[in-house]
Scaffold this motif. Structure first.
Motif, PDB file in Angstrom:
ATOM      1  N   ARG A 272       0.755  -1.169   0.037  1.00  0.00           N
ATOM      2  CA  ARG A 272      -0.159   0.048   0.076  1.00  0.00           C
ATOM      3  C   ARG A 272       0.946   1.377   0.050  1.00  0.00           C
ATOM      4  O   ARG A 272       0.199   2.197  -0.373  1.00  0.00           O
ATOM      5  N   LEU A 273       2.033   1.373   0.408  1.00  0.00           N
ATOM      6  CA  LEU A 273       2.950   2.389   0.537  1.00  0.00           C
ATOM      7  C   LEU A 273       3.420   2.777  -0.983  1.00  0.00           C
ATOM      8  O   LEU A 273       4.098   3.703  -1.292  1.00  0.00           O
ATOM      9  N   GLY A 274       3.352   1.570  -1.862  1.00  0.00           N
ATOM     10  CA  GLY A 274       3.734   1.970  -3.157  1.00  0.00           C
ATOM     11  C   GLY A 274       5.273   1.366  -3.725  1.00  0.00           C
ATOM     12  O   GLY A 274       5.425   0.427  -2.865  1.00  0.00           O
ATOM     13  N   ALA A 275       5.746   1.858  -4.616  1.00  0.00           N
ATOM     14  CA  ALA A 275       7.158   1.226  -5.082  1.00  0.00           C
ATOM     15  C   ALA A 275       8.317   2.209  -4.917  1.00  0.00           C
ATOM     16  O   ALA A 275       7.980   3.392  -5.513  1.00  0.00           O
ATOM     17  N   LEU A 276       9.309   2.137  -4.263  1.00  0.00           N
ATOM     18  CA  LEU A 276      10.371   2.838  -4.156  1.00  0.00           C
ATOM     19  C   LEU A 276      11.435   2.705  -5.161  1.00  0.00           C
ATOM     20  O   LEU A 276      11.747   1.554  -5.557  1.00  0.00           O
ATOM     21  N   ILE A 277      11.742   3.808  -5.945  1.00  0.00           N
ATOM     22  CA  ILE A 277      12.568   3.562  -7.169  1.00  0.00           C
ATOM     23  C   ILE A 277      13.763   4.251  -6.718  1.00  0.00           C
ATOM     24  O   ILE A 277      13.817   5.291  -6.442  1.00  0.00           O
ATOM     25  N   SER A 278      15.173   3.494  -6.883  1.00  0.00           N
ATOM     26  CA  SER A 278      16.276   4.512  -6.532  1.00  0.00           C
ATOM     27  C   SER A 278      17.351   3.971  -7.767  1.00  0.00           C
ATOM     28  O   SER A 278      17.426   2.835  -7.963  1.00  0.00           O
ATOM     29  N   ASP A 279      17.799   5.086  -8.212  1.00  0.00           N
ATOM     30  CA  ASP A 279      18.702   4.856  -9.463  1.00  0.00           C
ATOM     31  C   ASP A 279      19.505   6.208  -9.378  1.00  0.00           C
ATOM     32  O   ASP A 279      19.874   7.072  -8.687  1.00  0.00           O
ATOM     33  N   GLN A 280      20.128   6.584 -10.715  1.00  0.00           N
ATOM     34  CA  GLN A 280      21.084   7.619 -10.838  1.00  0.00           C
ATOM     35  C   GLN A 280      20.218   8.914 -10.486  1.00  0.00           C
ATOM     36  O   GLN A 280      20.872   9.994 -10.161  1.00  0.00           O
TER      37      GLN A 280
ATOM     38  N   GLY B 241      18.048   9.740  -8.461  1.00  0.00           N
ATOM     39  CA  GLY B 241      17.811   9.775  -6.864  1.00  0.00           C
ATOM     40  C   GLY B 241      16.718   8.720  -6.439  1.00  0.00           C
ATOM     41  O   GLY B 241      16.508   7.615  -7.137  1.00  0.00           O
ATOM     42  N   ALA B 242      15.898   8.830  -5.497  1.00  0.00           N
ATOM     43  CA  ALA B 242      15.185   8.007  -4.859  1.00  0.00           C
ATOM     44  C   ALA B 242      13.666   8.876  -4.706  1.00  0.00           C
ATOM     45  O   ALA B 242      13.413   9.991  -4.639  1.00  0.00           O
ATOM     46  N   ARG B 243      12.663   8.096  -5.148  1.00  0.00           N
ATOM     47  CA  ARG B 243      11.253   8.391  -4.973  1.00  0.00           C
ATOM     48  C   ARG B 243      10.245   7.461  -4.981  1.00  0.00           C
ATOM     49  O   ARG B 243      10.666   6.088  -4.927  1.00  0.00           O
ATOM     50  N   ILE B 244       8.946   7.511  -4.497  1.00  0.00           N
ATOM     51  CA  ILE B 244       8.110   6.559  -4.270  1.00  0.00           C
ATOM     52  C   ILE B 244       6.942   6.959  -5.412  1.00  0.00           C
ATOM     53  O   ILE B 244       6.592   7.934  -5.522  1.00  0.00           O
ATOM     54  N   VAL B 245       6.678   5.838  -6.044  1.00  0.00           N
ATOM     55  CA  VAL B 245       5.461   5.811  -7.104  1.00  0.00           C
ATOM     56  C   VAL B 245       4.254   5.037  -6.244  1.00  0.00           C
ATOM     57  O   VAL B 245       4.350   4.195  -5.843  1.00  0.00           O
ATOM     58  N   PRO B 246       3.365   6.068  -6.022  1.00  0.00           N
ATOM     59  CA  PRO B 246       2.257   5.562  -4.890  1.00  0.00           C
ATOM     60  C   PRO B 246       1.476   4.417  -5.643  1.00  0.00           C
ATOM     61  O   PRO B 246       1.322   4.291  -6.799  1.00  0.00           O
ATOM     62  N   SER B 247       0.950   3.625  -4.814  1.00  0.00           N
ATOM     63  CA  SER B 247       0.009   2.390  -5.253  1.00  0.00           C
ATOM     64  C   SER B 247      -1.251   2.955  -5.490  1.00  0.00           C
ATOM     65  O   SER B 247      -1.596   4.277  -5.059  1.00  0.00           O
ATOM     66  N   PHE B 248      -2.480   1.983  -5.616  1.00  0.00           N
ATOM     67  CA  PHE B 248      -3.807   2.306  -5.842  1.00  0.00           C
ATOM     68  C   PHE B 248      -4.494   1.698  -4.747  1.00  0.00           C
ATOM     69  O   PHE B 248      -4.295   0.548  -4.384  1.00  0.00           O
ATOM     70  N   ASP B 249      -5.542   2.379  -4.160  1.00  0.00           N
ATOM     71  CA  ASP B 249      -6.355   1.884  -3.031  1.00  0.00           C
ATOM     72  C   ASP B 249      -7.330   0.996  -3.670  1.00  0.00           C
ATOM     73  O   ASP B 249      -8.149   1.544  -4.521  1.00  0.00           O
ATOM     74  N   VAL B 250      -7.083  -0.441  -3.265  1.00  0.00           N
ATOM     75  CA  VAL B 250      -8.391  -1.397  -3.861  1.00  0.00           C
ATOM     76  C   VAL B 250      -8.630  -2.405  -2.481  1.00  0.00           C
ATOM     77  O   VAL B 250      -7.813  -2.039  -1.616  1.00  0.00           O
ATOM     78  N   SER B 251      -9.559  -2.973  -2.844  1.00  0.00           N
ATOM     79  CA  SER B 251     -10.076  -3.995  -1.711  1.00  0.00           C
ATOM     80  C   SER B 251      -9.378  -5.335  -1.870  1.00  0.00           C
ATOM     81  O   SER B 251      -9.662  -5.996  -3.200  1.00  0.00           O
ATOM     82  N   ALA B 252      -8.348  -5.864  -1.284  1.00  0.00           N
ATOM     83  CA  ALA B 252      -7.550  -7.032  -1.654  1.00  0.00           C
ATOM     84  C   ALA B 252      -8.350  -8.264  -1.241  1.00  0.00           C
ATOM     85  O   ALA B 252      -8.950  -8.292  -0.345  1.00  0.00           O
ATOM     86  N   ASN B 253      -8.359  -9.060  -2.147  1.00  0.00           N
ATOM     87  CA  ASN B 253      -8.662 -10.427  -1.937  1.00  0.00           C
ATOM     88  C   ASN B 253      -7.794 -11.679  -1.835  1.00  0.00           C
ATOM     89  O   ASN B 253      -7.822 -12.339  -1.017  1.00  0.00           O
ATOM     90  N   ASP B 254      -6.779 -11.449  -2.916  1.00  0.00           N
ATOM     91  CA  ASP B 254      -5.688 -12.627  -2.679  1.00  0.00           C
ATOM     92  C   ASP B 254      -4.457 -11.771  -3.107  1.00  0.00           C
ATOM     93  O   ASP B 254      -4.430 -11.352  -4.551  1.00  0.00           O
ATOM     94  N   THR B 255      -3.306 -11.882  -2.726  1.00  0.00           N
ATOM     95  CA  THR B 255      -1.941 -11.354  -2.999  1.00  0.00           C
ATOM     96  C   THR B 255      -1.223 -12.079  -3.852  1.00  0.00           C
ATOM     97  O   THR B 255      -0.098 -11.822  -3.974  1.00  0.00           O
ATOM     98  N   THR B 256      -1.600 -13.464  -4.021  1.00  0.00           N
ATOM     99  CA  THR B 256      -0.823 -14.489  -4.453  1.00  0.00           C
ATOM    100  C   THR B 256       0.327 -14.019  -5.618  1.00  0.00           C
ATOM    101  O   THR B 256       1.470 -14.160  -5.849  1.00  0.00           O
ATOM    102  N   ALA B 257      -0.370 -13.425  -6.763  1.00  0.00           N
ATOM    103  CA  ALA B 257       0.514 -13.087  -7.982  1.00  0.00           C
ATOM    104  C   ALA B 257       0.753 -11.263  -7.952  1.00  0.00           C
ATOM    105  O   ALA B 257       1.166 -11.104  -9.038  1.00  0.00           O
TER     106      ALA B 257
END
Length: 325
Positions: A224-232, A234-250
């Motif tokens: 839920r915090l999103g994805a942290l990207i770190s490269d040349q 710098g570092a930044r967060i790409v936010p995730s989307f708010d959804v109702s989770a049923n199964d996180t398998t894949a």
């Protein structure tokens, strides 16, 4: 022409049992639903890549059992080039036993079976095909020696090596030094770096450890915090989307396949991660592994509905993080 993605990895038959809570040692619980679903992290990522529009090839081993024969046909139906998928005589296709609880969390045990037959020797036989691709995407459900062999071939021929270090386990510095981009989740990042990842700042610290091992681009998925990207850049967060989770398998596999599709199309990594977050967000609202992976059109529609006034491929809404390097 869209660049080519070669996924090297596992194929499993996923036996999924839904339960209210995971059983404790010695305890028997009654499930509410049981399914046998195509899975395996390599297969999941290949399917995600193909369904989301990627020029996808798959290097894998399956058994000469009924499931192995059927799954290769299903891969082809999804648009995957299966010419590098080998049916190995005398072996069963890999298997995963999966419990999914009432909070959409999962607990998984796997047996490699035919996945273990993807040896360094078999990888070397496919040297020309590996050298001829643009992106090589791998995970950790096949022998590490084979993953290293493929990474060395790719790096020596200018192919971008992407490693999703899952399931979590320690890895050699030699392997990490042959990786261009790594995509761990929080647990995997902690195991590889010794840094407990619980917020963007600690994710940045873990990313620095991975950079020091020779990896130029680090993408840490944080739910839920999103994805942290770190490269040349710098570092930044790409936010995730708010959804109702049923199964996180894949979810992680869908993210990786989607990320590679957009990178292969020439989209920058921020926009690629946004698309990947959208695809993963859709996947967690559904059950199973490959059964939960969305297609290109519905993912684009999801993005258009959630971000109607934003170019989905831009860096808009990306949170920059200041961190000492």
């Amino acid at each position: 022409m869209t660049k080519q993605i070669l996924v090297l990895g596992s194929v499993n038959a996923d036996h999924v049992l839904k339960v209210d809570a995971f059983p404790r040692p010695g305890e028997t619980v009654t499930g509410s639903r049981y399914d046998v679903i195509p899975g395996g992290k390599g297969a999941n990522q290949a399917v995600a890549s193909a369904r989301l529009g990627g020029n996808t090839h798959f290097l894998a081993c399956v058994g000469q059992d009924a499931f192995g024969r059927e799954i290769v046909d299903k891969f082809a139906e999804d648009g995957i080039d299966t010419s590098l998928v080998e049916q190995v005589e005398g072996l069963n296709t890999g298997v995963a036993l999966i419990f999914v609880d009432g909070h959409a969390e999962n607990c998984i045990g796997i047996a490699a079976e035919a996945n273990a037959a993807l040896t360094p020797e078999r990888v070397l036989e496919k040297k020309a095909e590996i050298a001829g691709t643009d992106y090589l995407l791998m995970q950790l459900e096949t022998p590490e020696a084979s993953i290293l062999e493929a990474a060395k071939i790719a790096r020596s021929t200018g192919v971008t090596v992407v490693l999703n270090p899952a399931p979590a386990r320690p890895l050699s510095d030699e392997l990490l030094a042959n990786v261009d981009m790594i995509t761990p989740n929080q647990t995997e990042a902690e195991l590889l770096t010794g840094v407990a990842v619980h917020n963007p700042e600690s994710a940045c610290q873990a990313a620095l450890v991975l950079h020091d091992k020779g990896i130029s681009t680090v993408v840490i998925t944080m739910g839920r915090l999103g994805a942290l990207i770190s490269d040349q850049q710098g570092a930044r967060i790409v936010p995730s989307f708010d959804v109702s989770a049923n199964d996180t398998t894949a979810a992680g596999d869908t993210f990786n396949g989607a990320l590679l599709v957009k990178l292969a199309e020439g989209i920058g990594i921020d926009g690629a991660a946004r698309f990947a977050n959208a695809a993963a967000g859709i996947s967690v609202t559904r059950s199973g592994a490959q059964t939960s992976i969305p297609g290109r059109d519905e993912t684009e529609q999801f993005l258009a509905e959630r971000m109607p006034h934003c170019d989905a491929h831009s860096s808009e809404n990306v949170q920059q993080i200041m961190i000492e390097r």
